[in-house]
Scaffold this motif. Sequence first.
Motif, PDB file in Angstrom:
ATOM      1  N   ASP A   4       0.848  -1.190   0.000  1.00 10.70           N
ATOM      2  CA  ASP A   4       0.000   0.000   0.000  1.00 10.70           C
ATOM      3  C   ASP A   4       0.887   1.245   0.000  1.00 10.70           C
ATOM      4  O   ASP A   4       2.095   1.173   0.282  1.00 10.70           O
ATOM      5  CB  ASP A   4      -0.914   0.007   1.226  1.00 10.70           C
ATOM      6  N   ASN A  16      -5.023  -2.693   2.698  1.00 11.94           N
ATOM      7  CA  ASN A  16      -5.919  -3.126   1.626  1.00 11.94           C
ATOM      8  C   ASN A  16      -5.693  -4.571   1.201  1.00 11.94           C
ATOM      9  O   ASN A  16      -6.524  -5.154   0.508  1.00 11.94           O
ATOM     10  CB  ASN A  16      -5.729  -2.222   0.404  1.00 11.94           C
ATOM     11  N   ALA A  20      -3.826  -5.821  -0.976  1.00 10.77           N
ATOM     12  CA  ALA A  20      -3.849  -5.912  -2.437  1.00 10.77           C
ATOM     13  C   ALA A  20      -2.792  -6.903  -2.910  1.00 10.77           C
ATOM     14  O   ALA A  20      -1.794  -7.170  -2.229  1.00 10.77           O
ATOM     15  CB  ALA A  20      -3.591  -4.538  -3.037  1.00 10.77           C
ATOM     16  N   ARG A  41      -4.954   0.543  -3.315  1.00  8.16           N
ATOM     17  CA  ARG A  41      -3.630   0.495  -2.683  1.00  8.16           C
ATOM     18  C   ARG A  41      -3.343   1.742  -1.851  1.00  8.16           C
ATOM     19  O   ARG A  41      -2.214   1.930  -1.397  1.00  8.16           O
ATOM     20  CB  ARG A  41      -2.547   0.344  -3.754  1.00  8.16           C
TER      21      ARG A  41
END
Length: 691
Positions: free
Chosen positions: A69, A655, A657, A140
């Motif tokens: 992130d 997040n 991600a 992100r």
Amino acid sequence: MTVLTDIVLSPLVPAALLWILSGLLVALTAVSLWRRARGAWVRVIPAVVLLVALANPQWMVERREALNDVAVIAVDESFSNGLGERPARTTEALDRLRETLDTLPRLDVRVVPVADAAADQGTRLMGAVERALADVPPGRRAGVIALTDGRVHDADALSAASLDAPLHVLLTGAPSERDRRLIVEAAPGYGLVGRAVDATVRLDDPALPDGTPVPVTVSRDGQPEGMLTLPANRSETVSLPLEHAADNVVELRADAAEGELTAVNNSAAISVNGVRDRLRVLLISGEPHAGERVWRNLLKADPNVDLIHFTILRPPHKDDATPLRELALIAFPIRELFEEQLENFDLIVFDRYSRRGLVPLGYLSNVTDYVQGGGALLLAAGPELNDVISLYDSALAEVLPITLSRTTIEDPFVPRPTEDGRRHPVTAALPGLEDGPDGLPGWGRWARLIDARPTGGRTLLSDASNRPVLLLARSGEGRVGLLLSDSAWLWAKGVEGGGPQAELLRRVSHWLMKEPELEEDALRARMVGDSLEITRRGMDPAAMPESVTVTGPRGTETTLPLSDQGDGRALATLPIDAPGVYTISDGDRTTVAVAGTPNPRETAAVTATADPLRPLVEASGGGVHWLASDGLPAVRRVVEGQSTAGPGWIGLRDNRAFTVAGVDQTSLMPVWLAVLTILGGLGWAWWREGR
């Protein structure tokens, strides 16, 4: 890297067809069972195998790589955040934040410095944050931490939806800060010279009771002018007289209060463009001559001039048989012009005028008093000046800087600038000044010259024998100009190439009327693009200063060397990086110049506050903390659905991600197995039904 396994379907036919076939299979099976058909269940087996084969189940192995992130630290480096202890708090907080965030996994940190924006746009912190996150997808974005005093001027540049991350504001100031400031609430952009304009100002000081009188110093164009008193925290109307054309910059400055954060905004500037009301010029022509219309045409061509022109066609004692109805309808208004209305004229021009009993000597004494009291007089002389009844033999002689020889030089000559003339703004840089041979003017000749010896003032133009042609002088508070030839009209007619007649006479008349741009000993400054251009004019090269000191709107001083141009000007240039009022001094003279707005945003209010950013902070789920009283809050990573701020801490979103590095798929129903199973099922069904 993370490995994920799963079973997925990769149908060989459209999904809709697969559902239709499944429905038909269920329906046929139900009918067979209802009719008690032999081998109903056996026939279902190859049909189901066929459907599974068409659905094509796959064993999937997915390899995922986690993505970091992005957190943004916006560092306010504007002027207001450089006051007091704010720089130290900002540096300490930034260092500790870097150390903390470096220990958090899967997090990249971007530090974005934000300086003052150009063109008085203030602190554009949100615009800098938007640019820093432009290449970061919303999935992100961990959050934004702003180290600032809160004086942000583009708080509405981002919405919570477009930011899509929590915004946390760490205020570098202290809640107890005190600041006194002067605010210009309303002021006109222009006004008439000689009249006053009204401006509304306010002195804000929350530490004082409303209405408390506060002394304020008044300066005009860099020169102290006096004092006035303003009530604290109340609007007040002040009257500002305009003393000259062009910019009139009036500064109001209050003393610094005890414990005040800064005194830079204790002053306010009001810049008013002074516009001259229509100039009133009295032109009195003597006997008609070839150049009589030169002055009239010049003055009438200026739309800002009200011209009153009297032409003396005959003296009062001359008598002829002309019927009265064919004479002028009004008598020459001597008393009205030279007694009642004399002070209302900005310039009096005598064009080849001689005393023939028209204007009594007592009224000419009034003209002398008018000049010494601040008026302007111009004599355009011809041979009549050598007469015993000329203006030289009147009370005007007191203000005329010449001694006459009573001789008229009839030899044609080319006016040429003297040493003073090449430095004086009236004649310096006239068109054609250097166009002739040997650096002489490329102008046409004049026909004759009145011989005189200067006793004062400055000779700007002369003939080849250094006899004066054009003299300018000061007398008392006023000014006097003498043009000792009546041949200027030859330039207007283009004789022998002509010359800059209109420009010369325009400059002479405007110098007499005290046009600031034509002052020969002056310090001026103006903005040219993004630079401050400083011009020092002087007639004595030895007395010209070598440098000037420029004091910026934030109190910084810069010393600039002056470059002598050899024509009465010395120049210096300073690039400007902040709007406001700049004070320029050469040790003797002082002037001011305004860059952008005289009261820039960045210094208008400097106490720390979260008010501009609070709506965005609350909408994004962030928090506000005072570094001076709360200290640096703890930093946590939080996942979707969790709170992103609380007492003593701030949260950066995790997040989780990722990006897919690779995918392997293996079919669970190979073709050979599907064919074998289907054929086996069909054989079994045939055998079962055949028994």
